[in-house]
Each structure stands twice: as C-alpha cells, then as structure tokens.
Design a protein around this motif. Structure first.
Motif, PDB file in Angstrom:
ATOM      1  N   THR A   1       1.141  -0.733  -0.520  1.00 40.02           N
ATOM      2  CA  THR A   1       0.232   0.046  -0.025  1.00 40.02           C
ATOM      3  C   THR A   1       1.228   1.266   0.291  1.00 40.02           C
ATOM      4  OG1 THR A   1      -0.034  -0.307   2.222  1.00 40.02           O
ATOM      5  CG2 THR A   1      -1.930  -1.635   1.025  1.00 40.02           C
ATOM      6  N   ASN A   2       2.198   1.425  -0.411  1.00 39.08           N
ATOM      7  CA  ASN A   2       3.011   2.615  -0.552  1.00 39.08           C
ATOM      8  C   ASN A   2       2.337   3.075  -1.046  1.00 39.08           C
ATOM      9  OD1 ASN A   2       4.218   0.834  -2.683  1.00 39.08           O
ATOM     10  ND2 ASN A   2       6.370   0.305  -1.810  1.00 39.08           N
ATOM     11  N   ASN A   3       2.914   4.334  -1.657  1.00 42.36           N
ATOM     12  CA  ASN A   3       2.967   5.600  -2.609  1.00 42.36           C
ATOM     13  C   ASN A   3       4.483   5.645  -4.090  1.00 42.36           C
ATOM     14  OD1 ASN A   3       0.591   6.228  -1.185  1.00 42.36           O
ATOM     15  ND2 ASN A   3       1.546   7.794  -0.001  1.00 42.36           N
ATOM     16  N   SER A   4       4.771   4.663  -4.007  1.00 40.56           N
ATOM     17  CA  SER A   4       5.759   4.014  -5.235  1.00 40.56           C
ATOM     18  C   SER A   4       5.179   4.385  -6.258  1.00 40.56           C
ATOM     19  CB  SER A   4       6.457   2.933  -5.212  1.00 40.56           C
ATOM     20  OG  SER A   4       5.704   1.751  -5.055  1.00 40.56           O
ATOM     21  N   GLY A   5       4.168   4.560  -6.330  1.00 36.51           N
ATOM     22  CA  GLY A   5       3.710   4.622  -7.671  1.00 36.51           C
ATOM     23  C   GLY A   5       2.749   3.289  -8.765  1.00 36.51           C
ATOM     24  N   THR A   6       3.309   2.089  -8.394  1.00 40.78           N
ATOM     25  CA  THR A   6       3.093   0.683  -8.798  1.00 40.78           C
ATOM     26  C   THR A   6       2.853  -0.069  -6.924  1.00 40.78           C
ATOM     27  OG1 THR A   6       5.214  -0.058  -8.515  1.00 40.78           O
ATOM     28  CG2 THR A   6       4.538   0.794 -10.743  1.00 40.78           C
ATOM     29  N   GLY A   7       2.135   0.768  -6.314  1.00 40.61           N
ATOM     30  CA  GLY A   7       1.725   0.173  -4.910  1.00 40.61           C
ATOM     31  C   GLY A   7       0.811  -0.935  -4.798  1.00 40.61           C
ATOM     32  N   SER A   8      -0.145  -0.795  -6.293  1.00 43.00           N
ATOM     33  CA  SER A   8      -0.410  -2.081  -6.483  1.00 43.00           C
ATOM     34  C   SER A   8      -0.173  -3.318  -6.707  1.00 43.00           C
ATOM     35  CB  SER A   8      -2.426  -1.505  -7.083  1.00 43.00           C
ATOM     36  OG  SER A   8      -1.335  -1.446  -8.473  1.00 43.00           O
TER      37      SER A   8
ATOM     38  N   ASN B   1      10.819   1.643  -9.425  1.00 43.65           N
ATOM     39  CA  ASN B   1      10.053   1.366  -8.412  1.00 43.65           C
ATOM     40  C   ASN B   1      10.368  -0.225  -8.826  1.00 43.65           C
ATOM     41  OD1 ASN B   1       9.197   3.745  -8.502  1.00 43.65           O
ATOM     42  ND2 ASN B   1       7.541   3.958  -9.576  1.00 43.65           N
ATOM     43  N   ALA B   2      10.591  -1.385 -10.353  1.00 40.16           N
ATOM     44  CA  ALA B   2      10.130  -2.195  -9.725  1.00 40.16           C
ATOM     45  C   ALA B   2      11.034  -2.545  -9.135  1.00 40.16           C
ATOM     46  CB  ALA B   2       9.307  -2.703 -11.663  1.00 40.16           C
ATOM     47  N   LYS B   3      12.311  -2.689  -9.976  1.00 41.14           N
ATOM     48  CA  LYS B   3      13.702  -2.727  -8.923  1.00 41.14           C
ATOM     49  C   LYS B   3      13.737  -2.874  -7.078  1.00 41.14           C
ATOM     50  CE  LYS B   3      16.524  -1.815 -12.472  1.00 41.14           C
ATOM     51  NZ  LYS B   3      17.568  -1.148 -13.184  1.00 41.14           N
ATOM     52  N   GLU B   4      13.004  -1.303  -6.633  1.00 47.09           N
ATOM     53  CA  GLU B   4      13.019  -0.955  -5.364  1.00 47.09           C
ATOM     54  C   GLU B   4      12.115  -2.015  -4.767  1.00 47.09           C
ATOM     55  OE1 GLU B   4      14.021   0.399  -1.785  1.00 47.09           O
ATOM     56  OE2 GLU B   4      14.881   0.961  -3.414  1.00 47.09           O
ATOM     57  N   GLN B   5      10.823  -2.345  -5.148  1.00 44.83           N
ATOM     58  CA  GLN B   5       9.533  -3.050  -4.800  1.00 44.83           C
ATOM     59  C   GLN B   5      10.531  -4.692  -4.768  1.00 44.83           C
ATOM     60  OE1 GLN B   5       6.242  -2.830  -6.432  1.00 44.83           O
ATOM     61  NE2 GLN B   5       5.724  -0.760  -6.187  1.00 44.83           N
ATOM     62  N   ARG B   6      11.625  -5.245  -5.694  1.00 42.59           N
ATOM     63  CA  ARG B   6      11.741  -6.817  -5.968  1.00 42.59           C
ATOM     64  C   ARG B   6      12.992  -6.762  -4.712  1.00 42.59           C
ATOM     65  NH1 ARG B   6      16.526  -9.540  -6.913  1.00 42.59           N
ATOM     66  NH2 ARG B   6      16.125 -11.296  -7.612  1.00 42.59           N
ATOM     67  N   LYS B   7      13.608  -5.221  -4.629  1.00 44.08           N
ATOM     68  CA  LYS B   7      14.331  -5.273  -3.188  1.00 44.08           C
ATOM     69  C   LYS B   7      13.378  -4.895  -2.311  1.00 44.08           C
ATOM     70  CE  LYS B   7      17.834  -2.001  -0.839  1.00 44.08           C
ATOM     71  NZ  LYS B   7      18.367  -0.753  -0.997  1.00 44.08           N
ATOM     72  N   GLN B   8      12.885  -5.142  -1.610  1.00 48.37           N
ATOM     73  CA  GLN B   8      11.859  -5.433  -0.669  1.00 48.37           C
ATOM     74  C   GLN B   8      11.254  -6.271  -0.295  1.00 48.37           C
ATOM     75  OE1 GLN B   8       9.252  -2.344  -0.955  1.00 48.37           O
ATOM     76  NE2 GLN B   8      10.273  -0.309   0.063  1.00 48.37           N
TER      77      GLN B   8
ATOM     78  N   GLU C   1      -0.480  -1.807 -17.606  1.00 53.55           N
ATOM     79  CA  GLU C   1      -0.713  -0.334 -16.868  1.00 53.55           C
ATOM     80  C   GLU C   1      -0.373   0.638 -16.943  1.00 53.55           C
ATOM     81  OE1 GLU C   1       0.518   0.142 -11.738  1.00 53.55           O
ATOM     82  OE2 GLU C   1       0.695  -2.008 -12.989  1.00 53.55           O
ATOM     83  N   PRO C   2      -0.935   2.142 -17.452  1.00 49.31           N
ATOM     84  CA  PRO C   2      -0.445   3.199 -16.888  1.00 49.31           C
ATOM     85  C   PRO C   2       0.193   3.403 -16.534  1.00 49.31           C
ATOM     86  CG  PRO C   2      -3.131   2.858 -16.477  1.00 49.31           C
ATOM     87  CD  PRO C   2      -2.476   1.877 -16.879  1.00 49.31           C
ATOM     88  N   ASN C   3       1.571   4.498 -16.882  1.00 48.31           N
ATOM     89  CA  ASN C   3       1.669   5.205 -15.687  1.00 48.31           C
ATOM     90  C   ASN C   3       2.079   6.006 -15.799  1.00 48.31           C
ATOM     91  OD1 ASN C   3       4.809   5.303 -14.399  1.00 48.31           O
ATOM     92  ND2 ASN C   3       4.842   3.645 -13.563  1.00 48.31           N
ATOM     93  N   ASP C   4       2.254   7.761 -15.640  1.00 48.79           N
ATOM     94  CA  ASP C   4       2.405   8.510 -15.993  1.00 48.79           C
ATOM     95  C   ASP C   4       3.509   9.119 -15.519  1.00 48.79           C
ATOM     96  OD1 ASP C   4      -0.403   8.704 -15.829  1.00 48.79           O
ATOM     97  OD2 ASP C   4      -0.549   9.769 -14.282  1.00 48.79           O
ATOM     98  N   ASN C   5       4.531   8.467 -15.362  1.00 44.43           N
ATOM     99  CA  ASN C   5       6.546   8.974 -15.020  1.00 44.43           C
ATOM    100  C   ASN C   5       6.834   8.183 -15.937  1.00 44.43           C
ATOM    101  OD1 ASN C   5       5.487  10.076 -12.256  1.00 44.43           O
ATOM    102  ND2 ASN C   5       5.503   8.257 -11.369  1.00 44.43           N
ATOM    103  N   GLY C   6       6.004   7.404 -16.578  1.00 48.73           N
ATOM    104  CA  GLY C   6       7.242   6.752 -18.020  1.00 48.73           C
ATOM    105  C   GLY C   6       7.682   5.409 -17.264  1.00 48.73           C
ATOM    106  N   PRO C   7       8.217   4.788 -19.016  1.00 47.86           N
ATOM    107  CA  PRO C   7       8.549   3.737 -18.127  1.00 47.86           C
ATOM    108  C   PRO C   7       9.729   3.757 -17.531  1.00 47.86           C
ATOM    109  CG  PRO C   7       9.849   4.023 -20.573  1.00 47.86           C
ATOM    110  CD  PRO C   7       8.850   4.679 -20.144  1.00 47.86           C
TER     111      PRO C   7
END
Length: 317
Positions: A104-111, A136-143, A124-130
């Motif tokens: 539920t974080n606010n990293s842009g891909t929290g879902s 974000n995906a790398k950071e979430q994988r790290k967690q 999935e639309p992403n306003d911040n670009g690829p």
C-alpha cells in the motif's frame, strides 16, 4: 503411560484398543472410554473434552459427569480458545508490522502486490514513464527479497535451500495465485499437505522400482555416525532412473564384525531380489572388505565394489 499425558481428559478416561476391521473406524484417532458413563469416544481426546464439558459439539454429552469435572474441563476449553485467539492475533500483528514490502506504499506501483494472473496481460498506465516504472519495480523486488531473507535468517534456514527447485516453484505458485493468497497453517502442513506429498513421493518411488528388473540395480551401503555416536548404515538402491532409500540399520554392536556386516546387505539383496542386484557398494574398511568377499561367495551373480571416494580418503590419510 497416562502420567506422561498432560491433557486433563486423560484423568477421566482410558485408552482402549481399536479392534475394528480394516477401513472401518477413525484412523489415527485415540479411542477413549469415559470413566463416568462408559461411552467410547472414537474421535480422540479433543472430543473427549467436549463430551465431559457437555458442549453438545460433535459428540453426545456425558450424562454422569460430576459438576466439578465438568467445570474443570469447561474452563480448560475456554483458556485454550483464548490462548489460540491471542496467538493468532499476535501472529497477524507481527506479519503486518515486520514486513519490508508494503503493497500500500506510494511508490507509483503500490498495487503491484495486489495483482493477479490476468494483470500480466493488461498494460498498466504509468504517468512517470517506463524508466520510473522500472525503478519502482527494482525497489519493490528489493523489499520482497528482504522479506524472503528475513524468513531465512530468523528460522536458521541454510542459504543453499535457495538453490532448491521447490523453493523457486513455491514463489512462482504464490505469484501466479496473486491477490488474496492465504498461506497454509502449521496444522495443514502436518496433515493433508504432508499426506498428499507422501502419496506423490510413493508414486515416484513406485515408478523407479518398476524399472529395476529392466535395468538391474546397485545396492549402496552408506555408513555414518549420529550425534549419539551410534554406527548407522543407510541402504539405498540406485539405477539410472534415480536413488531410492530403503532403510537405516543400527550396526553399533557389529560394525567390526565381518560376518554381521555381511548378513545386513545379504538380507537386503534377498528382499530386493538377487537377480536384480548387479553390485553392492560399501566402504573399504577391513570388515566391509571381508563381508564383500563373503557376499560374492554366496551370490556369484553380483559384485562387491568399494567406494572410490573412501579408497582415496584412506590413501590420503
């Protein structure tokens, strides 16, 4: 025997033999006869407590139980239920507060943690670009990896377990299941999940055993010592389709007796079938060597072979 049983229900009942035909009755349960009414409880000590407490839950109440005993068992059941609820609450609290990854974080891909199998086919639309999405995906994988690491660290699991194919399969299955997966409980792991895995393993072993007559096999004798300094021998059967563990024998009283060492694999060869066993592989100690010669003398159709690794080890020593 009863003195070692801490459950209070054992004070008011006695275990009886399950003299029932195969396939009848409650397999795996203790059969207990109530001291007060003589009724036989076939579903184990838990139902015995329900019987004595007269809860009318899945079993008929005892008509002759003293009020003192009824109150004692009722209090025990209440305390057990309260402790179970408290333990579950504590567990759920720790699960939520100790995680590195928070879906539920606010990293842009929290879902991301709430996605299911169909989401892989939807853009999935992403306003911040690829580029931001990749970061974000790398950071979430790290967690997520940190959570997996903590599981290893807190439970003392060896790191090489991560090289096990079932470990990867487990994580893939969880990911493919997606949102809302409820992990198995300890009870599920030790009951139906274990039973299903035993069935699968037995089926795999039966498939390998079916090839023995076609290929012939090697009987492997692996000696080792446990923490109690007992000399144990593992017997395994090998062919090109796999290794099957047969049994472990305590050879502490005969480890240097060639005749006894000969008798152990000889019995296993008889059990498997002499026409199937091509060779028997053992250590190269003097007792094993003498036992191997006795085995070849009795059964000329097979060979005794010393472990090459053990031979090299003895030469280096």
């Amino acid at each position: 025997m009863a003195s070692k049983r801490k459950d209070p229900a054992w004070k008011y009942g006695v275990e009886i033999e399950q003299n029932v035909p195969e396939g009848v009755g409650k397999k795996g349960y203790k059969y207990i006869q109530c001291n007060f009414c003589g009724k036989t409880i076939k579903e184990g000590v838990k139902r015995m407590k329900e019987h004595l407490a007269c809860t009318h839950k899945d079993v008929a109440p005892c008509e002759h139980v003293p009020q003192k005993v009824k109150d004692e068992i009722t209090l025990y059941l209440k305390q057990f239920k309260d402790n179970k609820i408290s333990s579950q609450s504590y567990f759920e609290e720790n699960v939520g507060s100790g995680a590195y990854y928070n879906p539920t974080n606010n990293s842009g891909t929290g879902s991301r943690g709430m996605r299911g199998p169909m989401d892989r086919f939807v853009n999935e639309p992403n306003d911040n670009g690829p580029e931001a999405k990749s970061t974000n995906a790398k950071e979430q994988r790290k967690q997520v990896c940190m959570d997996i690491g903590r599981f290893f660290f807190e439970n003392g699991i060896p790191f090489y377990v991560a090289t096990s194919p079932p470990f990867t399969n487990m994580l893939r299955s969880v990911g493919n299941f997606g949102r809302g997966f409820k992990p198995p409980s300890m009870h599920e792991l030790r009951t139906w999940i274990l039973d299903e895995e035993v069935k699968t393993t037995n089926a795999m072993v039966d498939d390998i055993k079916a090839t023995w007559k076609k290929t012939g096999v090697s009987l492997l004798s692996d000696g080792w010592s446990d923490m109690g300094n007992r000399s144990l021998i593992n017997f395994l059967v090998n062919n090109q389709y796999g290794i099957v563990f047969l049994k472990t024998v305590d050879a502490s009283d005969c480890i240097k007796n060639a005749q006894k060492i000969f008798e152990l694999p000889d019995e296993v060869v008889e059990e498997i079938g002499e026409d199937i066993v091509v060779q028997v592989v053992t250590d190269n100690a003097s007792a094993y060597k003498a036992a191997g010669n006795l085995l070849m003398k009795k059964r000329p159709s097979l060979y005794w072979t010393p472990y090459a690794a053990h031979c090299i080890d003895l030469m280096l020593e």
